[in-house]
Design an enzyme around this catalytic site. Structure first.
Site, PDB file in Angstrom:
ATOM      1  N   ASP A  37      -6.380   8.518  10.838  1.00  0.00           N
ATOM      2  CA  ASP A  37      -6.879   7.009  10.978  1.00  0.00           C
ATOM      3  C   ASP A  37      -6.001   6.061  11.508  1.00  0.00           C
ATOM      4  O   ASP A  37      -4.687   6.449  11.551  1.00  0.00           O
ATOM      5  CB  ASP A  37      -7.343   6.418   9.698  1.00  0.00           C
ATOM      6  CG  ASP A  37      -6.363   6.903   8.385  1.00  0.00           C
ATOM      7  OD1 ASP A  37      -5.340   7.020   8.926  1.00  0.00           O
ATOM      8  OD2 ASP A  37      -6.533   6.708   7.346  1.00  0.00           O
ATOM      9  N   ASN A 106      -9.581   3.436  -4.413  1.00  0.00           N
ATOM     10  CA  ASN A 106     -11.244   3.546  -4.818  1.00  0.00           C
ATOM     11  C   ASN A 106     -11.595   4.915  -4.344  1.00  0.00           C
ATOM     12  O   ASN A 106     -12.881   4.947  -4.367  1.00  0.00           O
ATOM     13  CB  ASN A 106     -11.655   2.624  -4.018  1.00  0.00           C
ATOM     14  CG  ASN A 106     -11.231   2.648  -2.492  1.00  0.00           C
ATOM     15  OD1 ASN A 106     -10.730   3.515  -2.181  1.00  0.00           O
ATOM     16  ND2 ASN A 106     -11.908   1.695  -1.505  1.00  0.00           N
ATOM     17  N   HIS A 108     -10.801   6.637  -1.518  1.00  0.00           N
ATOM     18  CA  HIS A 108     -10.903   6.850  -0.251  1.00  0.00           C
ATOM     19  C   HIS A 108      -9.918   7.961   0.314  1.00  0.00           C
ATOM     20  O   HIS A 108      -9.055   8.274  -0.317  1.00  0.00           O
ATOM     21  CB  HIS A 108     -11.079   5.572   0.653  1.00  0.00           C
ATOM     22  CG  HIS A 108      -9.610   5.176   0.784  1.00  0.00           C
ATOM     23  ND1 HIS A 108      -9.325   3.791   1.071  1.00  0.00           N
ATOM     24  CD2 HIS A 108      -8.319   5.635   0.962  1.00  0.00           C
ATOM     25  CE1 HIS A 108      -8.261   3.438   1.141  1.00  0.00           C
ATOM     26  NE2 HIS A 108      -7.531   4.530   1.160  1.00  0.00           N
ATOM     27  N   GLU A 113     -14.263   5.112   3.135  1.00  0.00           N
ATOM     28  CA  GLU A 113     -14.453   4.306   1.805  1.00  0.00           C
ATOM     29  C   GLU A 113     -15.763   4.391   1.201  1.00  0.00           C
ATOM     30  O   GLU A 113     -16.722   5.222   1.769  1.00  0.00           O
ATOM     31  CB  GLU A 113     -14.663   2.818   2.544  1.00  0.00           C
ATOM     32  CG  GLU A 113     -13.440   2.193   3.209  1.00  0.00           C
ATOM     33  CD  GLU A 113     -12.448   1.579   2.105  1.00  0.00           C
ATOM     34  OE1 GLU A 113     -11.814   2.489   1.361  1.00  0.00           O
ATOM     35  OE2 GLU A 113     -12.231   0.444   1.814  1.00  0.00           O
TER      36      GLU A 113
HETATM   37  C1  GLP Z   1      -4.237   4.253   3.284  1.00  0.00           C
HETATM   38  C2  GLP Z   1      -4.449   5.261   4.225  1.00  0.00           C
HETATM   39  C3  GLP Z   1      -4.746   6.525   3.485  1.00  0.00           C
HETATM   40  C4  GLP Z   1      -3.959   6.780   2.199  1.00  0.00           C
HETATM   41  C5  GLP Z   1      -4.106   5.653   1.377  1.00  0.00           C
HETATM   42  C6  GLP Z   1      -3.172   5.605   0.019  1.00  0.00           C
HETATM   43  O1  GLP Z   1      -5.353   3.516   3.035  1.00  0.00           O
HETATM   44  N1  GLP Z   1      -5.536   5.120   5.045  1.00  0.00           N
HETATM   45  O2  GLP Z   1      -4.872   7.843   4.122  1.00  0.00           O
HETATM   46  O3  GLP Z   1      -4.043   7.956   1.317  1.00  0.00           O
HETATM   47  O4  GLP Z   1      -3.724   4.585   2.041  1.00  0.00           O
HETATM   48  O5  GLP Z   1      -1.952   5.351   0.424  1.00  0.00           O
HETATM   49  P1  GLP Z   1      -0.575   5.243  -0.673  1.00  0.00           P
HETATM   50  O6  GLP Z   1      -0.037   6.698  -0.403  1.00  0.00           O
HETATM   51  O7  GLP Z   1       0.175   4.385   0.082  1.00  0.00           O
HETATM   52  O8  GLP Z   1      -1.049   4.963  -2.166  1.00  0.00           O
END
Ligand code: GLP
Length: 206
Positions: A37, A106, A108, A113
């Site tokens: 992404d 959440n 995702h 989402e």
């Molecule tokens: C972002 C990314 C995700 C990731 C998520 C969790 O929103 N788009 O791919 O898994 O954050 O991030 P973290 O590992 O910092 O909790």
């Protein structure tokens, strides 16, 4: 073909890969990477972009060829063409062999989402309140967090030969439980992974 993720969770993995590459134990010379992404509206050399994140944490330190690293272009003139181009690229290289994933609070994965249905293709998504709040820790204020992103959809993720889900922190325990043991529903996007034939979950819930 390696599918890669951003977020704090895979940083340790990338550090280890860099170390092993320097030691000659891991070779990226023939690896193609596809990131999940990117924020919409952010230049790739902006420190908040996921392209910048990947360059800083992995690509700049290993022997991958930069032209073999793909991150969606969040500044594309036509975002729907960019999404199509990204899916075409994934298909052209024969899909993803190993997909690395984190999980949002959440549920995702990538930036898929919670919603009413699972979206298959790469698409533009409006980020939910929970995601904006969680990701605001990397920005000066929540107002600066981009409200949209491009994300690879569920099709490319589910067609990956192998999926490796990394989960870090006790604050993710609740959503991980829902994802792995709750109903399979687009309201918890990661729950679709229950249907993947080769899913490995590595979690540290401390
Ligand atoms: C972002 C990314 C995700 C990731 C998520 C969790 O929103 N788009 O791919 O898994 O954050 O991030 P973290 O590992 O910092 O909790």
């Amino acid at each position: 073909m390696l599918g890669l993720a951003t977020g704090s969770t895979p940083i340790g993995t990338y550090e280890k890969l860099v170390k092993q590459n320097v030691e000659g134990k891991v070779d990226f010379a023939h690896v193609i990477t596809i990131n999940l992404d990117e924020y919409v509206g952010i230049e790739k050399n902006n420190e908040q972009s996921y392209r910048y994140f990947m360059n800083t944490h992995l690509f700049n330190h290993v022997n991958v060829s930069m032209q073999n690293t793909y991150v969606p272009n969040g500044k594309a003139d036509d975002l729907s063409i960019e999404c199509q181009r990204y899916d075409d690229k994934i298909n052209k290289v024969g899909g993803i062999d190993l997909q690395l994933l984190g999980i949002g609070h959440n549920g995702h994965i990538g930036f898929n989402e919670p919603g009413e249905y699972f979206e298959g293709n790469t698409h533009v998504v409006s980020l939910g309140k929970t995601t904006l709040e969680a990701n605001s820790r990397f920005f000066a204020s929540i107002e600066e967090v981009p409200t949209q992103a491009i994300t690879v959809g569920m099709q490319a993720i589910m067609q990956a030969k192998k999926v490796l889900l990394l989960v870090n922190g006790v604050d993710k325990e609740f959503i991980l439980n829902k994802a792995l043991y709750g109903p399979i529903t687009p309201k918890v996007p990661a729950s679709i992974l229950q249907l993947h034939p080769d899913l490995t979950v590595i979690c540290c819930l401390e």
